[in-house]
Design an enzyme around this catalytic site. Structure first.
Site, mmCIF file in Angstrom:
data_model
loop_
_atom_site.group_PDB
_atom_site.id
_atom_site.type_symbol
_atom_site.label_atom_id
_atom_site.label_comp_id
_atom_site.label_asym_id
_atom_site.label_seq_id
_atom_site.Cartn_x
_atom_site.Cartn_y
_atom_site.Cartn_z
ATOM 1 N N LYS A 22 0.833 -1.214 0.000
ATOM 2 C CA LYS A 22 0.000 0.000 0.000
ATOM 3 C C LYS A 22 0.865 1.262 0.000
ATOM 4 O O LYS A 22 0.622 2.199 -0.758
ATOM 5 C CB LYS A 22 -0.902 -0.009 1.241
ATOM 6 N N ASN A 23 1.882 1.265 0.849
ATOM 7 C CA ASN A 23 2.674 2.489 1.004
ATOM 8 C C ASN A 23 3.610 2.753 -0.164
ATOM 9 O O ASN A 23 4.280 3.781 -0.217
ATOM 10 C CB ASN A 23 3.464 2.457 2.320
ATOM 11 N N ARG A 92 -5.511 9.903 4.197
ATOM 12 C CA ARG A 92 -4.503 10.843 4.684
ATOM 13 C C ARG A 92 -3.392 11.066 3.672
ATOM 14 O O ARG A 92 -2.874 12.159 3.493
ATOM 15 C CB ARG A 92 -3.892 10.345 5.996
ATOM 16 N N CYS A 116 -4.358 12.984 13.218
ATOM 17 C CA CYS A 116 -5.109 11.744 13.075
ATOM 18 C C CYS A 116 -4.880 10.907 14.304
ATOM 19 O O CYS A 116 -4.290 11.345 15.271
ATOM 20 C CB CYS A 116 -4.714 10.995 11.827
ATOM 21 N N ARG A 121 0.024 14.974 12.733
ATOM 22 C CA ARG A 121 0.853 14.606 11.582
ATOM 23 C C ARG A 121 1.053 15.854 10.724
ATOM 24 O O ARG A 121 0.420 16.029 9.687
ATOM 25 C CB ARG A 121 0.212 13.454 10.808
ATOM 26 N N PRO A 122 1.971 16.732 11.170
ATOM 27 C CA PRO A 122 2.169 17.989 10.450
ATOM 28 C C PRO A 122 2.803 17.749 9.074
ATOM 29 O O PRO A 122 3.341 16.661 8.814
ATOM 30 C CB PRO A 122 3.140 18.756 11.350
ATOM 31 N N ILE A 123 2.754 18.775 8.199
ATOM 32 C CA ILE A 123 3.412 18.645 6.892
ATOM 33 C C ILE A 123 4.393 19.799 6.683
ATOM 34 O O ILE A 123 4.670 20.192 5.549
ATOM 35 C CB ILE A 123 2.390 18.562 5.721
ATOM 36 N N ASP A 124 4.906 20.318 7.796
ATOM 37 C CA ASP A 124 5.831 21.451 7.695
ATOM 38 C C ASP A 124 7.065 21.123 6.843
ATOM 39 O O ASP A 124 7.549 21.972 6.089
ATOM 40 C CB ASP A 124 6.252 21.910 9.094
ATOM 41 N N LEU A 125 7.552 19.888 6.908
ATOM 42 C CA LEU A 125 8.754 19.538 6.145
ATOM 43 C C LEU A 125 8.450 19.508 4.638
ATOM 44 O O LEU A 125 9.278 19.918 3.823
ATOM 45 C CB LEU A 125 9.310 18.185 6.594
ATOM 46 N N ASP A 306 5.013 0.863 12.056
ATOM 47 C CA ASP A 306 3.781 0.171 11.664
ATOM 48 C C ASP A 306 3.714 -1.256 12.216
ATOM 49 O O ASP A 306 2.633 -1.845 12.289
ATOM 50 C CB ASP A 306 3.664 0.116 10.127
ATOM 51 N N ARG A 397 -8.467 -0.702 5.051
ATOM 52 C CA ARG A 397 -7.703 0.308 4.292
ATOM 53 C C ARG A 397 -6.360 -0.260 3.849
ATOM 54 O O ARG A 397 -5.761 0.246 2.911
ATOM 55 C CB ARG A 397 -7.424 1.525 5.177
#
Ligand code: UD1
Length: 416
Positions: A22-23, A92, A116, A121-125, A306, A397
């Site tokens: 999946k990933n 996500r 979540c 789960r920031p996305i600053d990077l 995980d 999922r």
């Protein structure tokens, strides 16, 4: 709402070719947006997250046809750079479309799901890297509007933490940017190597994937290609642990065991017999597992976060005490409350846990997230009596035909 009903204490044995990752699939589907020709993506697992990504591609104007595990995608009519809030929220990982859309359309409009169940789960990077490449970022409530009026240009970017998603977004953006990007502090997960291999087959020039530094020379255009997604290492571990917890004998094919070096080492530390070949892995041994050598999660090649909830369940039926330390996400222990309901003996602090093995019994439990939910199914397979696992949409999922696959291996499980 669907749930699984599981009667435990059945041995799981046989052979299984594990589903595609999946990933790996989700970023590859996003990467198709960078190309202008047809792609054939093989070994694409049929998951609700795959369905969400396909809906996003269609919303953007791509045509997608599924034939079994093949996805035939034609992005030549790509007409939009906006993903609707509903679709963004359905998955996500919709954030991996940010880099590709910006590079291809000079614009990307997305909504972010925000924090979540694994914690913030920031996305600053992601945003800091894209800004360095020339992107302008604007927020309108929770709508993120990114533009690159002059197009993206190569840059030197250093990530303070090897984020998987940020590495993927930035390498995809760089693949079509003007000039060369030097990406330092990259995540080294096998799924990143898979994504780079897909992009390079489409004509990208990405060097160094799987190491800390990547050098990406932007191309003028990328074509489509035929590509087969790697096996899912987390799903593989799930089935191996299911066999270990039930005293079964399982041979798994379709994975590269080198990608699982750490978790396999922990599993064999419990006294189970593991044989490993180039693309298969077999677990056997009817003796109850001993406690697990201490687990501390971290970015690849450290122990994968995980896999932690899967090993929590293994610890709950092992002899002795096992110790865990989660170092990536804030909340990886969501299954602990339900494990305790099934009889597990758990001592918890915020990021650490110690579990003393005991006998589990059936109970009514509920999945709170994907891997925690899979962990509860593992516990149910090893428990005395019947367990009902609700909220299984979380589990589906990430696991293709989970109920059927476990049942084929000898589990007594049904979905109602
Ligand atoms: C991906 C995987 C997920 C896995 C995780 C870590 C996919 C679809 N998901 O998630 O299954 O658990 O890698 O192996 O591939 N962070 C920041 N700022 C950022 C980005 C991340 O602070 O801009 C932090 C996160 O809060 C988290 C850590 O970095 O604590 C790891 O996140 P990241 O590696 O980005 O995970 P994902 O890509 O979201």
């Amino acid at each position: 709402m669907d749930h699984y009903i599981i009667r435990g204490k059945r041995r799981l044995s046989g052979e299984l070719t594990v589903q595609g990752a999946k990933n790996s699939l989700l970023p590859v589907l996003a990467a198709v947006v960078l190309t202008d020709g047809k792609s054939l993506i093989r070994n694409a697992p049929d998951l609700t997250d795959t369905e969400s990504a396909v809906c996003i591609l269609r919303e953007l104007g791509c045509s997608v046809v599924r034939q079994g595990r093949d996805l035939l995608i034609d992005p030549s009519n790509l007409s939009s750079a906006e993903i609707s809030p509903t679709l963004c929220r359905s998955m996500r990982s919709s954030v991996v479309f940010l880099g590709p859309l910006l590079a291809r359309c000079q614009k990307a409009v997305l909504s972010l799901p925000g924090g979540c169940r694994l914690g913030e789960r920031p996305i600053d990077l992601h945003l800091a890297g894209l800004t360095k490449m020339g992107a302008e970022i604007l927020w309108e409530d929770d709508r993120l509007i990114c533009t690159a009026p002059a197009g993206l240009k190569g840059a030197e970017i250093t990530m303070p933490f090897p984020s998987v998603g940020a590495t993927e977004n930035l390498m995809m953006a760089a693949a079509l940017a003007k000039g060369t990007t030097l990406l330092t502090g990259c995540a080294k997960e096998p799924e990143i190597v898979d994504l780079a291999a897909f992009l390079n087959r489409c004509g990208a020039r990405i060097e160094g994937s799987g190491s800390t530094v990547m050098r990406i020379t932007g191309a003028d255009r990328l074509s489509g290609c035929a590509y087969s997604i790697m096996g899912d290492r987390i799903a593989a571990m799930t089935y191996l642990i299911a066999a270990a917890m039930t005293g079964g004998d399982l041979t798994l094919r379709g994975i590269d065991p080198r990608h699982l070096a750490q978790p396999l080492q922990k599993l064999s530390g419990t006294g189970k017999i593991l044989s490993v070949g180039k693309d298969f892995c077999r677990i056997a041994g009817t003796v109850p597992p001993k406690s697990i050598p201490m687990i501390a999660t971290g970015p690849y090649p450290a122990f994968p976060t995980d896999c932690l909830p899967l090993f929590l369940s293994l610890a709950a039926v092992s002899q002795g005490t096992s110790v865990f330390w989660e170092r990536v996400f804030e909340n990886r222990y969501a299954s602990c409350g339900d494990l305790a309901k099934m009889g597990a003996v758990i001592y918890r602090s915020e990021r650490a846990a110690a579990i003393r093995g005991s006998h589990l019994h059936g109970a009514a439990v509920s999945a709170q997230d994907l891997r925690g939910g899979a962990g509860l199914v593992l516990a149910a397979l090893a428990a005395e009596g019947t367990t009902t696992v609700s909220n299984i949409a979380w589990i589906e999922r990430g696991y293709e035909r989970f109920c059927e696959t476990l049942s084929d291996l000898g589990a007594e499980i049904r979905k109602e």
